[in-house]
Write an enzyme that holds these catalytic residues in place. Structure first.
Site, short mmCIF file in Angstrom:
data_model
loop_
_atom_site.label_atom_id
_atom_site.label_comp_id
_atom_site.label_asym_id
_atom_site.label_seq_id
_atom_site.Cartn_x
_atom_site.Cartn_y
_atom_site.Cartn_z
N SER A 18 49.70 -24.49 12.71
CA SER A 18 50.91 -24.05 12.03
C SER A 18 50.74 -22.64 11.46
O SER A 18 50.51 -21.69 12.19
CB SER A 18 51.28 -25.05 10.93
OG SER A 18 52.53 -24.76 10.37
N ARG A 29 42.79 -30.58 10.75
CA ARG A 29 42.97 -29.12 10.67
C ARG A 29 41.69 -28.53 10.11
O ARG A 29 41.21 -28.94 9.07
CB ARG A 29 44.17 -28.74 9.81
CG ARG A 29 44.67 -27.32 10.10
CD ARG A 29 45.96 -26.99 9.38
NE ARG A 29 47.10 -27.74 9.89
CZ ARG A 29 48.36 -27.56 9.48
NH1 ARG A 29 48.61 -26.66 8.54
NH2 ARG A 29 49.33 -28.27 9.98
N GLU A 60 61.64 -30.27 2.32
CA GLU A 60 60.56 -30.09 1.35
C GLU A 60 60.54 -28.63 0.93
O GLU A 60 60.94 -27.73 1.70
CB GLU A 60 59.21 -30.50 1.94
CG GLU A 60 58.75 -29.69 3.13
CD GLU A 60 57.40 -30.16 3.66
OE1 GLU A 60 56.88 -31.17 3.15
OE2 GLU A 60 56.88 -29.52 4.58
#
Length: 615
Positions: free
Chosen positions: A164, A61, A423
């Site tokens: 994302s 990323r 999470e």
């Protein structure tokens, strides 16, 4: 070229730039590099070429742009060649029988010509050039559809091109193994080594035109779409209630891919379609209405959703991040204000609901012994409390769904039932059909939960209180500081490992933090755990990331760690109380005081070099 850089005396930089210009066939990135060279912009060149993106267990990323440190067409080719070569080593001839899947989101970076779709097509071209079948999605897709397709079709691996919820200039390359979960060590090191050994583009790696009519290329979109929704329908338990529900829900995809997929998920559950935030409904790589395309940031991202909810009389807002693997929820309170649930609070609600629904269809007492729930070590311990009272198993893993997904796969292979994993960063796995966080199925399940609770005249907020009163209050407070300087980050954590001791060879963790006494320390960077007889941590360790957990005498737990995908130092804190404890306000004050002490004592020496979380 050599003259342009001769004043730097940087032979490695010179070599990296020359190699780039020899390999790259994207005229936009070539011209960007040539311009920097002609301008003598050595500083910028070092930013672009001073390092290579590190392939970790989260894949890649980085910002889109030219150079080895950025996401671009050449680095995508190099990465995919390495990944393909590694898969050939691991699977041999089987790879050409089973193949891989490639998906992508809607990101686009005009200056460099980088787009998720083109990156995905280049990845497909690399694999097909080696005779490997590729299931390339013909349109944008949510991230969870890629691991679902890996498992459903029995493929060797999956690739999702997405950043994302990162800022618009970023992109990423996320990798799944044959078990349908993200890769874990040692695959990351193996792939990294294979990338370095395959930097020069293979003859057909740039040939995306060759994908047209390629017999090795298939589009899994329709099949995946059909089977995914059939699969999640197994988690729909109140279809009649859903059909009659008067709960009005607003949904935002935050300029990402989620809109049509959430509509389909609600239809699969016979829920009334949610109202879509029109300004954010369609994919837009510029993310024009939000500063950060991350619903985890809370109310700032949900302003337009609240406005629409007020207009249509909706009491609930659902928000996905741009690749639809996360889910945020906000609920209108009786006083008219909006409550944005934390990731831990949603974990409590969804965990309770998934277990309740499972119990309806599995009333025999012995069945619960094979049931598991998972959570990352920095998430709330509420599932542990549920497990202790209800009799199922709870396990804690390292941070990140790669660990929960792989552990879930191990348990499933042992014929165990994995009901739920979460999470605190608003990631939920409500179905073992996707061994990763999935904001699409979670949205439909949350919609059904709210519809059912409405028949009992109960809100999500009221149900959360009921959960805490039955299983014990779990009060958490999480935040982060932004830091772009790795030396500052290293200094902060090294100070904690040599607290009050100038001798860097002697480890000495703090024994107190302000007025709070520390009773245990676990350092998953070095592998130290003061609670173990041999002082060695049970959970896996990683020297590539920072993570220290402190346990306090008042029952508080605090973890400080670095993010694997963002320039952040995150901290997570929680205080727990026994069921029926009515001193909630005192608990909250105690936690506030603990957080203040942590910031003052552990962050303060470097705080002038840290940026606070944006409001």
């Amino acid at each position: 070229m050599e003259n342009a850089l001769s004043s730097t005396g940087d032979i490695e930089l010179d070599h990296a730039v020359n190699q780039w210009l020899r390999f790259d066939k994207n005229h936009l990135t070539v011209e960007l590099v040539r311009s920097l060279v002609s301008e003598g912009a050595v500083g910028e060149l070092r930013k672009c070429f001073g390092s290579r993106m590190e392939f970790g267990t989260a894949g890649l990323r980085a910002a889109m742009g030219p150079g080895t440190a950025c996401m671009n067409e050449l680095t995508i080719i190099q990465t995919t060649q390495g990944f393909c070569s590694y898969l050939e080593q691991c699977f041999g001839a089987v790879l050409k029988k089973r193949g891989v899947v490639v998906g992508y989101d809607a990101r686009f970076h005009p200056p460099s010509g980088g787009s998720s779709k083109q990156f995905a097509r280049l990845a497909a071209a690399v694999f097909t050039s080696r005779g490997v079948p590729v299931h390339l999605f013909g349109d944008i897709t949510p991230t969870p559809f890629v691991p679902f397709t890996v498992s459903h079709l029995g493929l060797c691996a999956g690739i999702m091109v997405t950043a994302s919820h990162n800022p618009k200039q970023d992109n990423g390359y996320k990798v799944y193994w044959e078990n349908g979960s993200q890769i874990v060590p040692p695959h990351d090191q193996g792939i990294s080594a294979a990338i370095e050994a395959n930097l020069e583009p293979w003859p057909e790696s740039w040939n995306t035109d060759g994908l047209s009519g390629c017999p090795l290329l298939k589009d899994p979109y329709e099949e995946t779409h059909t089977h995914y929704y059939k699969t999640i329908q197994q988690h729909c338990h109140y279809r009649d209630i859903n059909k009659r529900s008067e709960v009005k829900i607003v949904h935002t995809s935050v300029h990402g891919v989620g809109h049509s997929f959430i509509q389909s998920a609600f239809k699969a559950f016979d829920l009334q379609p949610p109202y879509a935030v029109e300004e954010q409904k369609d994919p837009d790589p510029e993310f024009p209405t939000v500063k950060y395309p991350n619903p985890e940031e809370g109310k700032g991202v949900l302003t337009l959703s609240f406005a629409l909810a007020e207009k249509v009389g909706a009491s609930l807002v659902l928000a996905n991040d741009p690749d639809a693997d996360r889910l945020a929820i906000a609920e209108k309170q009786s006083g008219g204000q909006w409550r944005v649930f934390s990731g831990n609070e949603l974990g409590a609600l969804l965990g309770w609901w998934v277990y309740r629904c499972w119990k309806l269809t599995n009333p025999e007492l012995s069945a619960v012994k094979s049931v598991y729930m998972l959570a990352s070590t920095v998430s709330s311990k509420i599932l542990r409390a549920l497990a202790l009272k209800e009799g199922f198993h709870f396990e804690e893993t390292l941070t990140g769904f790669k660990w929960m997904g792989n552990r879930a796969r191990e348990l499933l292979d042992q014929n165990k039932t994995v009901l739920f994993a979460f999470e605190e960063a608003i990631g939920y796995m409500c179905s073992s059909a996707v061994l990763d966080k999935d904001g699409v199925s979670a949205a439909a399940i949350a919609g059904e939960m709210s519809s059912y609770l409405a028949t009992k005249n109960t809100t999500l907020s009221q149900q959360l209180t009921a959960i805490y009163e039955e299983y014990g209050y779990h009060i958490s407070k999480n935040s982060y500081f932004i830091c772009h300087d790795q030396e500052v980050i290293q200094a902060l954590f090294q100070r904690l490992r040599h607290y009050g001791n100038e001798d860097q060879d002697q480890v000495s963790y703090p024994s107190e933090c302000g007025r709070f006494t520390i009773t245990a320390v676990r350092d998953l960077t070095t592998g130290y755990d003061s609670t173990q007889k041999d002082k060695k941590a049970v959970l896996p360790t990683s020297t590539s990331s920072q993570m220290i957990t402190f346990t306090f005498s008042n029952g508080g737990v605090a973890t400080m760690r670095t993010s694997g995908t963002e320039p952040k130092i995150k901290y997570y804190t929680e205080l727990c109380a026994a069921p029926g404890n009515s001193l909630v306000d005192l608990l909250k004050q105690e936690l506030d005081d603990l957080v203040s002490a942590i910031v003052e004592n552990f962050f303060q020496p470097t705080k002038n070099k840290l940026l606070p979380k944006p409001e």
